[in-house]
Design an enzyme around this catalytic site. Structure first.
Site, PDB file in Angstrom:
ATOM      1  N   GLY A 154      -2.186 -12.617   9.733  1.00  0.00           N
ATOM      2  CA  GLY A 154      -1.740 -13.945  10.147  1.00  0.00           C
ATOM      3  C   GLY A 154      -2.800 -15.026  10.123  1.00  0.00           C
ATOM      4  N   ASN A 173      -3.289 -17.121   7.685  1.00  0.00           N
ATOM      5  CA  ASN A 173      -2.639 -18.344   7.177  1.00  0.00           C
ATOM      6  C   ASN A 173      -1.779 -18.988   8.255  1.00  0.00           C
ATOM      7  OD1 ASN A 173      -3.107 -18.997   4.154  1.00  0.00           O
ATOM      8  ND2 ASN A 173      -2.958 -16.765   4.215  1.00  0.00           N
ATOM      9  N   ILE A 181      12.147 -11.479  -1.033  1.00  0.00           N
ATOM     10  CA  ILE A 181      13.162 -12.323  -0.394  1.00  0.00           C
ATOM     11  C   ILE A 181      14.492 -12.135  -1.131  1.00  0.00           C
ATOM     12  CG2 ILE A 181      13.792 -14.713   0.181  1.00  0.00           C
ATOM     13  CD1 ILE A 181      11.411 -13.610   1.773  1.00  0.00           C
ATOM     14  N   ASN A 241       5.703 -20.265  -0.500  1.00  0.00           N
ATOM     15  CA  ASN A 241       4.909 -19.039  -0.411  1.00  0.00           C
ATOM     16  C   ASN A 241       3.470 -19.345  -0.799  1.00  0.00           C
ATOM     17  OD1 ASN A 241       4.443 -16.107  -0.342  1.00  0.00           O
ATOM     18  ND2 ASN A 241       4.313 -16.242  -2.571  1.00  0.00           N
ATOM     19  N   HIS A 284       0.255 -17.589  -2.599  1.00  0.00           N
ATOM     20  CA  HIS A 284      -0.143 -16.429  -3.407  1.00  0.00           C
ATOM     21  C   HIS A 284      -1.651 -16.509  -3.635  1.00  0.00           C
ATOM     22  CE1 HIS A 284       0.306 -13.079  -6.097  1.00  0.00           C
ATOM     23  NE2 HIS A 284      -0.509 -13.688  -6.935  1.00  0.00           N
ATOM     24  N   ASP A 331       7.178 -14.919  -7.697  1.00  0.00           N
ATOM     25  CA  ASP A 331       6.060 -15.863  -7.893  1.00  0.00           C
ATOM     26  C   ASP A 331       6.338 -16.844  -9.038  1.00  0.00           C
ATOM     27  OD1 ASP A 331       4.580 -14.554  -5.873  1.00  0.00           O
ATOM     28  OD2 ASP A 331       3.743 -13.130  -7.295  1.00  0.00           O
ATOM     29  N   GLU A 366      -6.756 -20.784   0.442  1.00  0.00           N
ATOM     30  CA  GLU A 366      -5.473 -20.600   1.139  1.00  0.00           C
ATOM     31  C   GLU A 366      -5.351 -21.447   2.408  1.00  0.00           C
ATOM     32  OE1 GLU A 366      -3.986 -16.582   1.531  1.00  0.00           O
ATOM     33  OE2 GLU A 366      -5.403 -15.887   0.054  1.00  0.00           O
TER      34      GLU A 366
HETATM   35  C1  GAR Z   1      -3.031 -13.683   2.045  1.00  0.00           C
HETATM   36  O1  GAR Z   1      -4.147 -13.523   1.203  1.00  0.00           O
HETATM   37  C2  GAR Z   1      -1.827 -14.117   1.223  1.00  0.00           C
HETATM   38  O2  GAR Z   1      -2.143 -15.009   0.204  1.00  0.00           O
HETATM   39  C3  GAR Z   1      -1.346 -12.802   0.679  1.00  0.00           C
HETATM   40  O3  GAR Z   1      -1.509 -11.897   1.745  1.00  0.00           O
HETATM   41  C4  GAR Z   1      -2.582 -12.331   2.590  1.00  0.00           C
HETATM   42  C5  GAR Z   1      -2.076 -12.428   4.012  1.00  0.00           C
HETATM   43  O4  GAR Z   1      -3.118 -12.719   4.904  1.00  0.00           O
HETATM   44  N1  GAR Z   1       0.013 -12.904   0.210  1.00  0.00           N
HETATM   45  C6  GAR Z   1       0.479 -12.229  -0.843  1.00  0.00           C
HETATM   46  O5  GAR Z   1      -0.174 -11.451  -1.490  1.00  0.00           O
HETATM   47  C7  GAR Z   1       1.937 -12.529  -1.178  1.00  0.00           C
HETATM   48  N2  GAR Z   1       2.254 -12.065  -2.499  1.00  0.00           N
HETATM   49  P1  GAR Z   1      -2.834 -13.310   6.363  1.00  0.00           P
HETATM   50  O6  GAR Z   1      -1.779 -12.408   7.015  1.00  0.00           O
HETATM   51  O7  GAR Z   1      -4.162 -13.191   7.047  1.00  0.00           O
HETATM   52  O8  GAR Z   1      -2.364 -14.741   6.223  1.00  0.00           O
END
Ligand code: GAR
Length: 211
Positions: free
Chosen positions: A12, A14, A94, A108, A110, A151, A181
């Site tokens: 979490g 992000n 989804i 989203n 990525h 994506d 991100e």
């Molecule tokens: C992040 O790096 C995000 O971009 C990736 O998972 C991580 C989650 O981190 N998402 C994907 O790969 C989606 N295809 P977080 O839980 O610390 O935000």
């Protein structure tokens, strides 16, 4: 006021970036009304609780099959009545019913520069493993609208990040998060909150700020 449901699966960070940028005013006129996790006991739910945001776990393990889980997920989102659904590290495909219920209202993040290192099998750390294996010198992150494909929806923002000698997938993941991100996800939400993103076919345009 733009009402967000944020969907998470793990750490979490992000989600935290969104919470922090709403708190300091970088993201304007926006409120997180619910956080949904598909995994119980994850740090992302603690982060929601610490910020006084309702956190809900909707786990596939609690449903007899995928269709029932998908229904529960749709209901869990609908109940909160969001304007925008934010997938912030949400490792769940989804289902079409959710995309139909929220057309052009799901975004989203990525952890690569789409269309590189995306699609089937590219999620989380695997993306960075792929980047290092291929030996590209630049990677980054992408915020995009979610459509029926994987994506494949209109790209809102991207930011490049340097790949360095000696990087491990973990080191690179951290750099991509910090430099890209946690910057572009809040920025994309703010642009949407300000009505500054226009979708043009498979692309988007950032409209100038109102004077
Ligand atoms: C992040 O790096 C995000 O971009 C990736 O998972 C991580 C989650 O981190 N998402 C994907 O790969 C989606 N295809 P977080 O839980 O610390 O935000």
């Amino acid at each position: 006021m733009l009402k967000l449901v944020v969907c998470v699966s793990g750490g979490g960070t992000n989600l935290q970036a969104i919470i922090d940028r709403i708190a300091d005013g970088t993201i304007s006129n926006t409120k997180i009304v619910r956080v949904i996790s598909n995994n119980p006991g994850v740090k992302a739910l603690d982060r929601a609780a610490a910020a006084g945001i309702e956190g809900v776990c909707i786990s596939p393990r609690d449903y007899a099959d995928r269709a029932l889980f998908n229904e529960a997920l749709l209901s869990g989102i609908r109940e909160a009545d969001p304007d925008l659904v934010v997938l912030a590290g949400f490792m769940v495909a989804i289902p079409p019913a959710i995309i139909e219920a929220f057309p052009n209202r799901i975004i989203n993040i990525h952890p690569a520069l789409i269309p590189s290192f995306c699609g089937k099998g590219f999620y989380g750390l695997r993306v960075h493993e792929g980047v290092l294996k291929r030996g590209v010198k630049v990677t980054g992150a992408t915020v995009h609208f979610v459509d029926e494909g994987l994506d494949s929806g209109p790209i809102i923002l991207q930011k490049a990040v340097e790949v360095r000698d000696g990087d491990t997938p973990e080191i690179l993941q951290r750099r991509v998060m910090e430099e890209a991100e946690w910057v572009i996800m809040p920025r994309a939400i703010d642009l949407i909150a300000r009505g500054r993103i226009e979708i043009v076919g498979r692309t988007t345009r950032i409209l100038p700020e109102d004077k």
